[in-house]
Write an enzyme that holds these catalytic residues in place. Structure first.
Site, mmCIF file in Angstrom:
data_model
loop_
_atom_site.group_PDB
_atom_site.id
_atom_site.type_symbol
_atom_site.label_atom_id
_atom_site.label_comp_id
_atom_site.label_asym_id
_atom_site.label_seq_id
_atom_site.Cartn_x
_atom_site.Cartn_y
_atom_site.Cartn_z
ATOM 1 N N ASP A 87 0.871 -1.156 0.000
ATOM 2 C CA ASP A 87 0.000 0.000 0.000
ATOM 3 C C ASP A 87 0.926 1.229 0.000
ATOM 4 O OD1 ASP A 87 -2.333 1.615 0.375
ATOM 5 O OD2 ASP A 87 -1.912 1.667 2.520
ATOM 6 N N ASP A 123 -2.060 -0.893 5.934
ATOM 7 C CA ASP A 123 -2.264 -0.463 7.326
ATOM 8 C C ASP A 123 -3.715 -0.323 7.744
ATOM 9 O OD1 ASP A 123 -2.549 3.013 7.351
ATOM 10 O OD2 ASP A 123 -2.246 1.872 5.522
ATOM 11 N N ASP A 127 -0.085 5.104 1.197
ATOM 12 C CA ASP A 127 -0.299 5.989 2.345
ATOM 13 C C ASP A 127 -0.323 5.186 3.636
ATOM 14 O OD1 ASP A 127 -1.308 8.756 1.018
ATOM 15 O OD2 ASP A 127 -2.109 7.055 -0.115
#
Length: 218
Positions: free
Chosen positions: A11, A170, A13
């Site tokens: 991922d 996250d 961000d």
């Protein structure tokens, strides 16, 4: 049945880049236009990985009712594009991790729900990320995470079977997408995991508390 991990998908961000300060600034600019207070640090931490909509919905709260969220998002994107990299930085250890993966001939790619035009603009500030062999953004395909197809497409670009990939993100939707794609999943616990959230409840295959721990896979 999953195989041996031969590739890493990330991922963006909250996993490779700490974009929270600039994304929060853009959201706060929109909130200010409506006479609302800025986001708290806790709200920023919990919602940055959910993008513009996540930040705006938490900022507006009950006042989001009756608002055109698409119009608010466009306003956010205007502010964000203008100041996309004033305070954004790469997490410590990312460059070393990517270099180590390259040295071990482990292919890696990036699958983000950030729009393509913003992702490419942001990458001009981070040469290490430009070395990715595969980049899939929110608008690369007609669907985005948590749909599994963008992750499957990223694996295809790397010429690796999804079952031999691990996806590191996250938020819970990252884990949901990875599982649906038949990939291994891992939580980037250094990212934007919200306060009071237990990532163990997401039932990922792994939880990495430190970036360098990813290398334990190879």
């Amino acid at each position: 049945m999953k195989g041996r991990i031969n590739a890493v998908l990330f991922d963006l961000d909250g996993t490779l880049l700490d974009t929270a300060p600039d994304m929060a600034n853009a959201a706060n600019m929109v909130l200010k236009e409506y006479g609302l207070p800025p986001l708290s640090d806790e709200q920023i931490q919990a919602n940055t990985s959910h993008g513009a909509r996540g930040l705006l919905k938490t900022g507006f709260g009950d006042q989001i009712e009756g608002k055109d969220i698409d119009s608010l998002r466009l306003s956010f994107l205007k502010h964000y594009e203008r100041d996309i990299c004033r305070a954004t930085c790469m997490y410590e250890g990312v460059v070393e991790l990517l270099q180590a993966l390259d040295a071990k001939n482990v292919p890696w790619g990036i699958m983000t729900n950030k729009p393509g035009f913003l992702t490419h603009q942001l990458f001009t500030y981070f040469p290490a990320l430009q070395q990715t062999r595969a980049l899939v953004c929110a608008d690369t395909l007609p669907v985005a995470k948590p749909h599994p197809e963008p992750l499957i497409h990223t694996a295809e670009l790397l010429n690796v079977s999804p079952r031999d990939c691990i996806y590191i993100g996250d938020i819970q939707n990252d884990i949901v997408a990875a599982k649906a794609a038949g990939m291994y999943s891992a939580v980037a616990a250094w990212g934007y995991v919200g306060k009071g959230v237990d990532p163990l409840e997401w039932e990922a295959d792994l939880v990495f508390n430190k970036i360098e721990n990813v290398l334990s896979l190879f």
